[in-house]
Structure formats: structure tokens, C-alpha cells
Design a protein around this motif. Structure first.
Motif, PDB file in Angstrom:
ATOM      1  N   GLU A   1      30.550  10.593   1.486  1.00  0.00           N
ATOM      2  CA  GLU A   1      30.827   9.418   2.122  1.00  0.00           C
ATOM      3  C   GLU A   1      29.538   8.658   2.235  1.00  0.00           C
ATOM      4  O   GLU A   1      28.644   9.081   2.856  1.00  0.00           O
ATOM      5  CB  GLU A   1      31.513   9.728   3.443  1.00  0.00           C
ATOM      6  N   LEU A   2      29.572   7.259   1.995  1.00  0.00           N
ATOM      7  CA  LEU A   2      28.389   6.365   2.009  1.00  0.00           C
ATOM      8  C   LEU A   2      28.914   5.102   2.908  1.00  0.00           C
ATOM      9  O   LEU A   2      29.883   4.588   2.569  1.00  0.00           O
ATOM     10  CB  LEU A   2      28.003   6.081   0.740  1.00  0.00           C
ATOM     11  N   ASP A   3      28.037   4.736   3.689  1.00  0.00           N
ATOM     12  CA  ASP A   3      28.009   3.315   4.555  1.00  0.00           C
ATOM     13  C   ASP A   3      27.864   2.266   3.412  1.00  0.00           C
ATOM     14  O   ASP A   3      27.217   2.347   2.386  1.00  0.00           O
ATOM     15  CB  ASP A   3      26.992   3.294   5.337  1.00  0.00           C
ATOM     16  N   SER A   4      29.083   1.512   3.385  1.00  0.00           N
ATOM     17  CA  SER A   4      29.047   0.190   2.315  1.00  0.00           C
ATOM     18  C   SER A   4      28.294  -0.605   2.525  1.00  0.00           C
ATOM     19  O   SER A   4      27.781  -1.159   1.389  1.00  0.00           O
ATOM     20  CB  SER A   4      30.486  -0.450   2.468  1.00  0.00           C
ATOM     21  N   GLU A   5      27.452  -0.719   3.384  1.00  0.00           N
ATOM     22  CA  GLU A   5      26.194  -1.718   3.655  1.00  0.00           C
ATOM     23  C   GLU A   5      24.964  -1.193   3.385  1.00  0.00           C
ATOM     24  O   GLU A   5      24.126  -1.755   2.644  1.00  0.00           O
ATOM     25  CB  GLU A   5      26.376  -2.341   5.066  1.00  0.00           C
TER      26      GLU A   5
ATOM     27  N   GLU B   1      24.243   2.303   2.263  1.00  0.00           N
ATOM     28  CA  GLU B   1      24.036   3.273   1.554  1.00  0.00           C
ATOM     29  C   GLU B   1      24.760   3.224  -0.136  1.00  0.00           C
ATOM     30  O   GLU B   1      24.176   3.758  -1.022  1.00  0.00           O
ATOM     31  CB  GLU B   1      24.494   4.773   2.005  1.00  0.00           C
ATOM     32  N   TRP B   2      25.653   2.077  -0.233  1.00  0.00           N
ATOM     33  CA  TRP B   2      26.278   2.118  -1.217  1.00  0.00           C
ATOM     34  C   TRP B   2      25.662   1.371  -2.352  1.00  0.00           C
ATOM     35  O   TRP B   2      25.325  -0.039  -2.114  1.00  0.00           O
ATOM     36  CB  TRP B   2      27.777   1.538  -0.836  1.00  0.00           C
TER      37      TRP B   2
ATOM     38  N   ARG C   1      16.609  -1.207  -2.604  1.00  0.00           N
ATOM     39  CA  ARG C   1      17.319  -0.460  -3.649  1.00  0.00           C
ATOM     40  C   ARG C   1      16.915   1.098  -3.508  1.00  0.00           C
ATOM     41  O   ARG C   1      17.679   1.985  -3.287  1.00  0.00           O
ATOM     42  CB  ARG C   1      17.144  -0.959  -5.052  1.00  0.00           C
ATOM     43  N   ASP C   2      15.661   1.212  -3.363  1.00  0.00           N
ATOM     44  CA  ASP C   2      14.924   2.683  -3.275  1.00  0.00           C
ATOM     45  C   ASP C   2      15.542   3.374  -2.069  1.00  0.00           C
ATOM     46  O   ASP C   2      15.745   4.676  -1.981  1.00  0.00           O
ATOM     47  CB  ASP C   2      13.337   2.548  -3.262  1.00  0.00           C
ATOM     48  N   GLU C   3      15.641   2.746  -0.978  1.00  0.00           N
ATOM     49  CA  GLU C   3      16.084   3.180   0.419  1.00  0.00           C
ATOM     50  C   GLU C   3      17.340   3.676   0.554  1.00  0.00           C
ATOM     51  O   GLU C   3      17.866   4.627   0.833  1.00  0.00           O
ATOM     52  CB  GLU C   3      15.839   2.291   1.601  1.00  0.00           C
ATOM     53  N   LYS C   4      18.498   2.881  -0.441  1.00  0.00           N
ATOM     54  CA  LYS C   4      19.868   3.393  -0.707  1.00  0.00           C
ATOM     55  C   LYS C   4      20.020   4.392  -1.443  1.00  0.00           C
ATOM     56  O   LYS C   4      20.338   5.502  -1.131  1.00  0.00           O
ATOM     57  CB  LYS C   4      20.509   1.974  -1.261  1.00  0.00           C
TER      58      LYS C   4
ATOM     59  N   LEU D   1      25.438   8.626 -10.513  1.00  0.00           N
ATOM     60  CA  LEU D   1      23.904   9.288 -11.079  1.00  0.00           C
ATOM     61  C   LEU D   1      23.216  10.053 -10.111  1.00  0.00           C
ATOM     62  O   LEU D   1      22.761  11.026 -10.465  1.00  0.00           O
ATOM     63  CB  LEU D   1      23.400   8.278 -12.004  1.00  0.00           C
ATOM     64  N   ALA D   2      22.855   9.209  -9.262  1.00  0.00           N
ATOM     65  CA  ALA D   2      22.120   9.785  -7.974  1.00  0.00           C
ATOM     66  C   ALA D   2      22.735  11.041  -7.379  1.00  0.00           C
ATOM     67  O   ALA D   2      21.885  11.996  -7.271  1.00  0.00           O
ATOM     68  CB  ALA D   2      21.804   8.751  -6.838  1.00  0.00           C
ATOM     69  N   PHE D   3      24.136  10.751  -7.197  1.00  0.00           N
ATOM     70  CA  PHE D   3      24.719  12.237  -6.582  1.00  0.00           C
ATOM     71  C   PHE D   3      24.559  13.301  -7.590  1.00  0.00           C
ATOM     72  O   PHE D   3      24.343  14.523  -7.133  1.00  0.00           O
ATOM     73  CB  PHE D   3      26.132  11.667  -6.205  1.00  0.00           C
ATOM     74  N   ALA D   4      24.737  12.997  -9.098  1.00  0.00           N
ATOM     75  CA  ALA D   4      24.889  14.335  -9.767  1.00  0.00           C
ATOM     76  C   ALA D   4      23.406  14.686 -10.189  1.00  0.00           C
ATOM     77  O   ALA D   4      23.338  15.861 -10.401  1.00  0.00           O
ATOM     78  CB  ALA D   4      25.567  13.720 -11.135  1.00  0.00           C
ATOM     79  N   ALA D   5      22.580  13.848  -9.907  1.00  0.00           N
ATOM     80  CA  ALA D   5      21.180  14.172 -10.033  1.00  0.00           C
ATOM     81  C   ALA D   5      20.808  15.396  -8.989  1.00  0.00           C
ATOM     82  O   ALA D   5      19.828  16.277  -9.371  1.00  0.00           O
ATOM     83  CB  ALA D   5      20.140  12.866 -10.101  1.00  0.00           C
ATOM     84  N   CYS D   6      21.326  15.268  -7.972  1.00  0.00           N
ATOM     85  CA  CYS D   6      20.839  16.187  -6.897  1.00  0.00           C
ATOM     86  C   CYS D   6      21.552  17.450  -7.225  1.00  0.00           C
ATOM     87  O   CYS D   6      20.718  18.516  -7.197  1.00  0.00           O
ATOM     88  CB  CYS D   6      21.548  15.659  -5.351  1.00  0.00           C
ATOM     89  N   GLY D   7      22.760  17.406  -7.930  1.00  0.00           N
ATOM     90  CA  GLY D   7      23.212  18.826  -8.259  1.00  0.00           C
ATOM     91  C   GLY D   7      22.375  19.472  -9.449  1.00  0.00           C
ATOM     92  O   GLY D   7      22.412  20.573  -9.705  1.00  0.00           O
TER      93      GLY D   7
END
Length: 243
Positions: free
Chosen positions: A119-123, A125-126, A138-141, A189-195
Motif C-alpha cells: 500500500e502506497l501513500d498517494s502523495e 510514494e505513488w 522521483r528517486d525518493e518515491k 516495475l519497481a515492486f516486481a524488481a524487488c521480487g
């Protein structure tokens, strides 16, 4: 409505993936070129008889309308392109399916896999693909997404091989919130890259599906659920979708 396909030929110098690192000015310039080119391709398709779904810019569907796009399926075509990057876009009518992620699973009897979610904060993290912010913001998100992603995947069983399909479902906080699930590409993509980094997913899945979940996230948040599934032998997604 019957389905149809449209071919796009994009020069290498204008092609961008969701992970391409460029300045906001360069990104805007490439996007503008691709949109101008794509409008001409869609217009030709319309004149040739394609109808119904043909492109926001040609005003044949409203932008970010949940009802016109039920899912986007990404697959790599066999062979090499002689035109930089060649992309085929298939417009396939599938009707109103209330739970698209569950539909994909039901269409592949015997498919086995796993599920991870964040779950990501819309402001803070999203990342929406239409956002213009670049550099540190962008990098921080991305860093926040991946921190949560590693924690989500670390205890999941591995689903590996060249037959793995990812089904990424986006959760919104309101059922009528205008949303094109493909705009969550960078988050997915970022989430799947973690996996993949943790050895839970293949580096290059056979196919990836982007769709909306019928479930809701908390207010002011977005959610992502990624299912990694072994596709049964003989399954070919374009045929499955037109069955």
C-alpha cells in the motif's frame, strides 16, 4: 465490435521504457513526438475500419476511463525489429468483467503461483506515468516503493521459470476514481524488481498484465497486488483473450 491490431514503428532515439532515465524536458520532447506519430497511426486505423477503441487523442475514448480499458497485457514478440522498436497493439473486446485478476486466473486452470501486495501513500510514494517530476523527488518515491517491496516479497515462495506471468492489480480508494491501470507501470516495475532481486521472480517474465482490482485501498492511498503465476503448458495469451 470485433478486435483489431495496430502497428507502431518507433525510432530507437524516441523510445522510452518506464525505467528510462532522462530529464523532464527530454521526456516531454519524446512523449510529444510519440503522441504526434501515434495520432497519425490511429487515424489511419480508423479510416481502415477500426472503431470503438482507437486512442484518447483521437477522442474515441475518454482519458482515464475505467470502463474502456479492462486490462493491458505486455508481451515480447518473437524476432527482431527492422525499425528501431516495433510495437503491436491489439484491441480486444472482453466485456464487463467485475474481477479481472480473478478472470485471468480462472482462464488458466491449474496455474500455481504466489501473491504479494503493498500500500502506497498517494502523495509521497505513488508514481503515475503522467507525472513530470524528475530527479531527487522521483528517486525518493522509487526508494520508498522498493523498501516496502522488499519487505513484502522476502517471505513469499519463489515462482521462477520462463512460463511465469505477472498479473498486477491496482487498488484505488474510490470505485469511480478515473484511472488507467497502465499508469502504474513504474510502481509495478519497481515492486516486481524487488521480487526479482530477492530471487522470488524471474528477471524477465513471459507476460505482464496491468489491470484494476475491484477491491479498494484506504483513502489517500493506492495499492498494488502482484500475482506471479506459472502458466499451464500450451497457454498463449492472445488466443486466450480472443477465445
Amino acid at each position: 465490435m470485433t478486435g483489431y491490431a495496430v502497428e507502431f514503428r518507433i525510432p530507437t532515439e524516441h523510445f522510452m521504457s518506464s525505467l528510462t532515465k532522462v530529464s523532464s524536458t527530454t521526456r516531454a520532447r519524446h512523449r510529444a513526438w510519440i503522441r504526434r506519430y501515434a495520432r497519425g497511426v490511429w487515424r489511419a486505423a480508423i479510416e481502415a475500419g477500426a472503431y470503438g477503441d482507437a486512442g484518447t487523442d483521437e477522442k474515441l475514448w475518454p482519458d482515464d476511463d475505467n470502463s474502456h480499458c479492462r486490462a493491458t497485457v505486455f508481451m515480447e514478440a518473437p524476432g527482431l525489429s527492422a525499425y528501431g522498436v516495433t510495437m503491436w497493439v491489439y484491441i480486444i473486446p472482453v466485456g464487463r468483467i467485475p474481477d479481472m485478476p480473478a478472470w485471468f486466473v480462472s482462464m488458466m486452470p491449474g496455474a500455481k503461483g504466489t501473491l504479494a501486495s503493498i500500500e502506497l501513500d498517494s502523495e509521497t510514494e505513488w508514481l503515475n506515468s503522467n507525472q513530470r517530476d524528475e530527479g531527487p523527488e522521483r528517486d525518493e518515491k522509487l526508494a520508498r516503493i522498493m523498501a516496502k517491496g522488499y519487505d513484502s516479497w522476502k517471505d513469499r515462495p519463489a515462482v521462477l521459470g520462463d512460463d511465469v506471468m505477472l498479473v498486477a492489480a491496482c487498488l484505488c480508494s474510490h470505485p469511480d476514481l478515473p484511472m488507467d491501470s497502465s499508469n502504474s507501470a513504474e510502481d509495478t516495475l519497481a515492486f516486481a524488481a524487488c521480487g526479482a532481486t530477492l530471487g522470488k521472480l524471474p528477471q524477465k517474465p513471459a507476460a505482464a498484465v496491468s489491470t484494476l482490482s475491484p477491491k479498494l485501498s484506504r483513502p489517500k492511498h493506492h495499492g498494488l497486488e502482484v500475482m506471479a503465476l506459472h502458466m499451464p503448458t500450451g497457454i498463449y495469451l492472445p488466443t486466450l483473450l480472443t477465445a
